[in-house]
Structures are given as structure tokens and as C-alpha cells.
Write an enzyme that holds these catalytic residues in place. Structure first.
Site, PDB file in Angstrom:
ATOM      1  CE  LYS A  13      -2.368  -0.842   3.817  1.00 47.56           C
ATOM      2  NZ  LYS A  13      -1.872  -2.176   4.219  1.00 47.56           N
ATOM      3  NE  ARG A  88      -4.383  -1.451  10.217  1.00 47.11           N
ATOM      4  CZ  ARG A  88      -3.303  -0.863   9.697  1.00 47.11           C
ATOM      5  NH1 ARG A  88      -3.335   0.361   9.269  1.00 47.11           N
ATOM      6  NH2 ARG A  88      -2.186  -1.541   9.605  1.00 47.11           N
ATOM      7  NE  ARG A 127       7.880  -3.812   6.005  1.00 46.45           N
ATOM      8  CZ  ARG A 127       6.644  -3.365   5.786  1.00 46.45           C
ATOM      9  NH1 ARG A 127       6.334  -2.798   4.636  1.00 46.45           N
ATOM     10  NH2 ARG A 127       5.713  -3.471   6.700  1.00 46.45           N
ATOM     11  NE  ARG A 135       6.294  -0.789   9.903  1.00 49.56           N
ATOM     12  CZ  ARG A 135       5.111  -0.690   9.299  1.00 49.56           C
ATOM     13  NH1 ARG A 135       5.007  -0.122   8.108  1.00 49.56           N
ATOM     14  NH2 ARG A 135       4.027  -1.153   9.887  1.00 49.56           N
ATOM     15  NE  ARG A 146       1.182  -4.819  11.452  1.00 47.28           N
ATOM     16  CZ  ARG A 146       1.725  -4.257  10.388  1.00 47.28           C
ATOM     17  NH1 ARG A 146       2.745  -4.794   9.787  1.00 47.28           N
ATOM     18  NH2 ARG A 146       1.231  -3.140   9.917  1.00 47.28           N
TER      19      ARG A 146
HETATM   20  P1  AMP Z   1       0.635   0.540   9.252  1.00 44.04           P
HETATM   21  O1  AMP Z   1       1.843   1.361   9.024  1.00 44.04           O
HETATM   22  O2  AMP Z   1      -0.559   1.040   8.485  1.00 44.04           O
HETATM   23  O3  AMP Z   1       0.889  -0.912   9.018  1.00 44.04           O
HETATM   24  O4  AMP Z   1       0.216   0.696  10.788  1.00 44.04           O
HETATM   25  C1  AMP Z   1       1.109   0.311  11.822  1.00 44.04           C
HETATM   26  C2  AMP Z   1       0.330   0.078  13.116  1.00 44.04           C
HETATM   27  O5  AMP Z   1      -0.322   1.305  13.505  1.00 44.04           O
HETATM   28  C3  AMP Z   1      -0.791  -0.937  13.029  1.00 44.04           C
HETATM   29  O6  AMP Z   1      -0.343  -2.255  13.209  1.00 44.04           O
HETATM   30  C4  AMP Z   1      -1.710  -0.481  14.162  1.00 44.04           C
HETATM   31  O7  AMP Z   1      -1.188  -0.839  15.414  1.00 44.04           O
HETATM   32  C5  AMP Z   1      -1.615   1.041  14.057  1.00 44.04           C
HETATM   33  N1  AMP Z   1      -2.631   1.571  13.112  1.00 44.04           N
HETATM   34  C6  AMP Z   1      -2.404   2.202  11.925  1.00 44.04           C
HETATM   35  N2  AMP Z   1      -3.554   2.565  11.340  1.00 44.04           N
HETATM   36  C7  AMP Z   1      -4.550   2.143  12.155  1.00 44.04           C
HETATM   37  C8  AMP Z   1      -5.966   2.190  12.094  1.00 44.04           C
HETATM   38  N3  AMP Z   1      -6.609   2.750  11.058  1.00 44.04           N
HETATM   39  N4  AMP Z   1      -6.669   1.637  13.124  1.00 44.04           N
HETATM   40  C9  AMP Z   1      -6.042   1.089  14.185  1.00 44.04           C
HETATM   41  N5  AMP Z   1      -4.716   0.988  14.296  1.00 44.04           N
HETATM   42  C10 AMP Z   1      -3.958   1.515  13.298  1.00 44.04           C
END
Ligand code: AMP
Length: 187
Positions: A13, A88, A127, A135, A146
Site C-alpha cells: 500500500k 481498518r 523486510r 520496523r 497483524r
Molecule cells: P501501518 O503502518 O498502516 O501498518 O500501521 C502500523 C500500526 O499502527 C498498526 O499495526 C496499528 O497498530 C496502528 N494503526 C495504523 N492505522 C490504524 C488504524 N486505522 N486503526 C487502528 N490501528 C492503526
């Protein structure tokens, strides 16, 4: 153009969002990036989100919605935006709909990047091995969590959007360039 990029962790994404923001001169709104910045700056929000993120769990909807409402009210969104990693949960999607109606903003398309689970695991493991780019939430137990959360809480959000006739599904197992091209063709 206002878009939502939808897909499991490791679907690409972020990469496709970068491509689209350059192509259409719009901005990317990644709730993950905003949260990581809060963690780095050690704000109260960041401190409360860090452990949740490290486990790969979802940050509570109220926190996410306040981030999004604030971000969408900034003037740089007027040219168009891509929501990356949001919504999400079904509740986030419903709350987003209310905010969009209030600000009279329309979403043009929801782009789902579809990738098989095995490929996701391979990608994120790679990664995580590339240490410079790793990360805190890229280890395999967290990754499994996840993906489970994606299947349980996030995938059902697609039903909400498929009713609106704006949903496009792209095969995310093609090369990065091919995925970009498929997205462009579908817009
Ligand atoms: P991402 O970079 O989008 O993979 O997000 C990293 C982490 O941030 C996720 O695993 C969640 O813990 C938190 N997070 C990001 N976006 C959301 C969302 N829309 N709702 C809830 N948690 C989020």
C-alpha cells in the site's frame, strides 16, 4: 481525486500510495505514519499507542478518528488525498462516512490490493531482515497477529464499500510496476 488504499500488511500500500501521490499531485494520509511520528516525538498519544503497535494490535477507534478528523480538515487535502491503512474497522468506516458527509467530500475509488497470505509472510520477513528498513512491528509473531487482525477486523470493511460500487480489486502479486499500471487503468 480522493482514494482509499486497502489491503493486508505487506501488500505494498505504501509503495503504491507514493506512486499515486506523484502521479496525481495529491497527498497521502497514513495513520501508521502519523502514529509512528507521535511515538518518535514521545507525545501522550504516541506513548499510549506504542505498545499496541509493537504487538500488532489495533489502536482504539476514538484515537484514530481524532487523528483523521484533524488531518482531513487541513487545507492541503483539498487537492485530493489517499487514505493508506485507514479505515481498518467497520466502525472507522462508518465514522469516516459521517466526517466526509459533514465536509462534503466524496471518495472516488477504494482500491483493494489483494495478496495471498504466504506471499505476505515472505515479503514482511524479507523486510524485517533488511535491518536498516525494519520496523518494530515486522517480526514474524507480530506479523501473524497483524494478518489475523486484518482478516477478522479489516477485511469485513470491504463489504461496506462493495455496496457503494466504488471498489476495485487489484492483483497485488504482480510486480510493483504492473500493480501501479493496473491501478491507473482502473481509475
Ligand atoms: P501501518 O503502518 O498502516 O501498518 O500501521 C502500523 C500500526 O499502527 C498498526 O499495526 C496499528 O497498530 C496502528 N494503526 C495504523 N492505522 C490504524 C488504524 N486505522 N486503526 C487502528 N490501528 C492503526
Amino acid at each position: 481525486m480522493n482514494l482509499i488504499l486497502f489491503g493486508p500488511p505487506g501488500a505494498g500500500k505504501g509503495t503504491q500510495a507514493k506512486f499515486l501521490i506523484n502521479k496525481f499531485n495529491i497527498i497521502q494520509i497514513s495513520t501508521g505514519d502519523i502514529l509512528r511520528e507521535e511515538v518518535r516525538s514521545k507525545t501522550d498519544l504516541g506513548l499510549s499507542a506504542k505498545n499496541i503497535m509493537d504487538r500488532g494490535d489495533l489502536v482504539p477507534d476514538e484515537i484514530i478518528m481524532s487523528i483523521i478528523e484533524k488531518r482531513l480538515s487541513k487545507p492541503d487535502c483539498n487537492n485530493g488525498f489517499i487514505l493508506d491503512g485507514f479505515p481498518r474497522t467497520l466502525n472507522q468506516a462508518i465514522e469516516l462516512d459521517k466526517i466526509l458527509k459533514k465536509h462534503q467530500i466524496d471518495i472516488d475509488k477504494i482500491i483493494e490490493i489483494d495478496v495471498e497470505e504466504e506471499i505476505l509472510i515472505q515479503r514482511i520477513t524479507t523486510r524485517a531482515l533488511e535491518t536498516n528498513n525494519s520496523r518494530d512491528d515486522d517480526n514474524s509473531n507480530v506479523l501473524k497477529n497483524r494478518i489475523e487482525i486484518y482478516k477478522k477486523d479489516t477485511k469485513p470493511v470491504l463489504n461496506f464499500y462493495s455496496n457503494m460500487d466504488k471498489l476495485i480489486t487489484i492483483n497485488g502479486m504482480l510486480s510493483i510496476d504492473e500493480v501501479s499500471e493496473e491501478i491507473l487503468n482502473s481509475l
